[in-house]
Design a protein around this motif. Sequence first.
Motif, PDB file in Angstrom:
ATOM      1  N   ARG A   1      71.862 -92.322  -4.497  1.00 54.67           N
ATOM      2  CA  ARG A   1      72.890 -93.312  -4.838  1.00 54.67           C
ATOM      3  C   ARG A   1      73.810 -92.791  -5.937  1.00 54.67           C
ATOM      4  O   ARG A   1      75.004 -93.109  -5.960  1.00 54.67           O
ATOM      5  CB  ARG A   1      72.239 -94.636  -5.239  1.00 54.67           C
ATOM      6  N   ALA A   2      73.261 -92.005  -6.852  1.00 58.89           N
ATOM      7  CA  ALA A   2      74.108 -91.409  -7.888  1.00 58.89           C
ATOM      8  C   ALA A   2      75.109 -90.447  -7.271  1.00 58.89           C
ATOM      9  O   ALA A   2      76.287 -90.423  -7.635  1.00 58.89           O
ATOM     10  CB  ALA A   2      73.244 -90.695  -8.918  1.00 58.89           C
ATOM     11  N   ASP A   3      74.646 -89.649  -6.324  1.00 56.94           N
ATOM     12  CA  ASP A   3      75.546 -88.715  -5.637  1.00 56.94           C
ATOM     13  C   ASP A   3      76.674 -89.472  -4.941  1.00 56.94           C
ATOM     14  O   ASP A   3      77.851 -89.107  -5.049  1.00 56.94           O
ATOM     15  CB  ASP A   3      74.762 -87.898  -4.615  1.00 56.94           C
ATOM     16  N   ILE A   4      76.319 -90.531  -4.231  1.00 62.32           N
ATOM     17  CA  ILE A   4      77.329 -91.305  -3.501  1.00 62.32           C
ATOM     18  C   ILE A   4      78.324 -91.932  -4.466  1.00 62.32           C
ATOM     19  O   ILE A   4      79.542 -91.944  -4.212  1.00 62.32           O
ATOM     20  CB  ILE A   4      76.651 -92.373  -2.629  1.00 62.32           C
ATOM     21  N   ALA A   5      77.823 -92.437  -5.596  1.00 57.97           N
ATOM     22  CA  ALA A   5      78.721 -93.053  -6.572  1.00 57.97           C
ATOM     23  C   ALA A   5      79.728 -92.051  -7.113  1.00 57.97           C
ATOM     24  O   ALA A   5      80.923 -92.345  -7.236  1.00 57.97           O
ATOM     25  CB  ALA A   5      77.899 -93.654  -7.716  1.00 57.97           C
ATOM     26  N   VAL A   6      79.259 -90.853  -7.428  1.00 58.57           N
ATOM     27  CA  VAL A   6      80.156 -89.823  -7.955  1.00 58.57           C
ATOM     28  C   VAL A   6      81.198 -89.423  -6.918  1.00 58.57           C
ATOM     29  O   VAL A   6      82.392 -89.277  -7.215  1.00 58.57           O
ATOM     30  CB  VAL A   6      79.351 -88.603  -8.423  1.00 58.57           C
ATOM     31  N   ARG A   7      80.784 -89.261  -5.684  1.00 55.94           N
ATOM     32  CA  ARG A   7      81.723 -88.820  -4.645  1.00 55.94           C
ATOM     33  C   ARG A   7      82.700 -89.931  -4.264  1.00 55.94           C
ATOM     34  O   ARG A   7      83.874 -89.658  -3.953  1.00 55.94           O
ATOM     35  CB  ARG A   7      80.943 -88.317  -3.432  1.00 55.94           C
ATOM     36  N   THR A   8      82.236 -91.176  -4.280  1.00 59.85           N
ATOM     37  CA  THR A   8      83.142 -92.292  -4.017  1.00 59.85           C
ATOM     38  C   THR A   8      84.231 -92.363  -5.078  1.00 59.85           C
ATOM     39  O   THR A   8      85.405 -92.595  -4.781  1.00 59.85           O
ATOM     40  CB  THR A   8      82.357 -93.612  -3.969  1.00 59.85           C
ATOM     41  N   ARG A   9      83.827 -92.150  -6.308  1.00 63.31           N
ATOM     42  CA  ARG A   9      84.811 -92.153  -7.387  1.00 63.31           C
ATOM     43  C   ARG A   9      85.802 -90.995  -7.221  1.00 63.31           C
ATOM     44  O   ARG A   9      87.001 -91.151  -7.466  1.00 63.31           O
ATOM     45  CB  ARG A   9      84.106 -92.037  -8.734  1.00 63.31           C
ATOM     46  N   ARG A  10      85.314 -89.860  -6.770  1.00 64.56           N
ATOM     47  CA  ARG A  10      86.206 -88.715  -6.575  1.00 64.56           C
ATOM     48  C   ARG A  10      87.229 -88.999  -5.477  1.00 64.56           C
ATOM     49  O   ARG A  10      88.384 -88.579  -5.564  1.00 64.56           O
ATOM     50  CB  ARG A  10      85.399 -87.466  -6.225  1.00 64.56           C
ATOM     51  N   ILE A  11      86.812 -89.713  -4.428  1.00 64.19           N
ATOM     52  CA  ILE A  11      87.767 -90.105  -3.378  1.00 64.19           C
ATOM     53  C   ILE A  11      88.868 -90.960  -3.979  1.00 64.19           C
ATOM     54  O   ILE A  11      90.056 -90.771  -3.699  1.00 64.19           O
ATOM     55  CB  ILE A  11      87.052 -90.865  -2.247  1.00 64.19           C
ATOM     56  N   ALA A  12      88.482 -91.936  -4.826  1.00 62.80           N
ATOM     57  CA  ALA A  12      89.466 -92.829  -5.434  1.00 62.80           C
ATOM     58  C   ALA A  12      90.429 -92.073  -6.334  1.00 62.80           C
ATOM     59  O   ALA A  12      91.617 -92.393  -6.418  1.00 62.80           O
ATOM     60  CB  ALA A  12      88.744 -93.926  -6.222  1.00 62.80           C
TER      61      ALA A  12
END
Length: 329
Positions: free
Chosen positions: A159-170
């Motif tokens: 979930r930490a990985d997904i959170a970081v990558r989602t933020r990078r998309i934004a």
Amino acid sequence: MDRKFVDFQLAPDDLTAIRFGISPGHELCHAVRALLRPDEYPLQWGWMRAYRDRIPREDFEVLALLIREEGYFPDFLTTTPTWELTPEAEAERLRDIDDERFEVDMTKVLVRSAGARRVAVQHMLDQPDRARAMIAGAWLSVWSTAVAPVWAPLERLLRADIAVRTRRIAESGIGDMIQTLHDRVQWSDGAVRVTMRIWSEVVDCRGSGLVLVPSVMGTTGCFVLTEPPAQPTLFYPAHGVTATWARDAADAAAALGALLGPARARILRDAHEPRTTSQVASDTGLAISTASHHLAVLRDAGLVASTRDGARVLHRRSPLGEAMVGAVL
């Protein structure tokens, strides 16, 4: 020699073309591979030392027969990455694989097998109902002894990985995020391109989208699902996986406490779901004013995000907080 690629083609104007998922099945499959080839999985040595002797041998051998040390294993083991599927529901799903899907995937295993393994796989194909029940039972048995004890820290890393990558998309867009997944993955003219060893393929994801699934156990590279009925899926190694990821939970909690202080560490550790200040205070046994102060400090540090929901203010870990908790725990 020509390079091989799988190109997942996306619609350039589809903002929902990329979504993330979590796959207990993928984690279990690569846990089996790590146990079969420990020299290829050095980041799992700590986990293996702690749990390999607890695994029932017969159940492990059922899964090892299908998953093998490398190469293809049945798609039905990993085809449902979501945010909600529990490991128990995953095992139950295996009991209900339709006949056609079971035969297609198991035939692929059969043609890649020889000797006693080929005979055993053929027996499964000849008795599909019995085989499905046996596979589901073995899945749950190996899961409960090998992965379930470390699922909490493992899931935090995912979930930490997904959170970081989602933020990078934004912040930077899909293409920039894709470039960070793995050195075999790149963004190429509206497509996610994955370098492969054996075959090339173009997968039209327009309308269906592409599921990106981080993995803690599968740290050896990227893996893809391309054939219907599975949704196009790319599995990649998660950020922040170190040799100590499966360490004792008490030791990990103490490390976070040493960094932030015990009260703030507990608030951050439990902030995976939105809670009001009153709920945080109740859960931690603190006065509301004290909980509010700690939340303010965590928020100012960028570790907690606070949002208003009507008359309530809800507090939850930010992507940075997810990354910190995932890396430590």
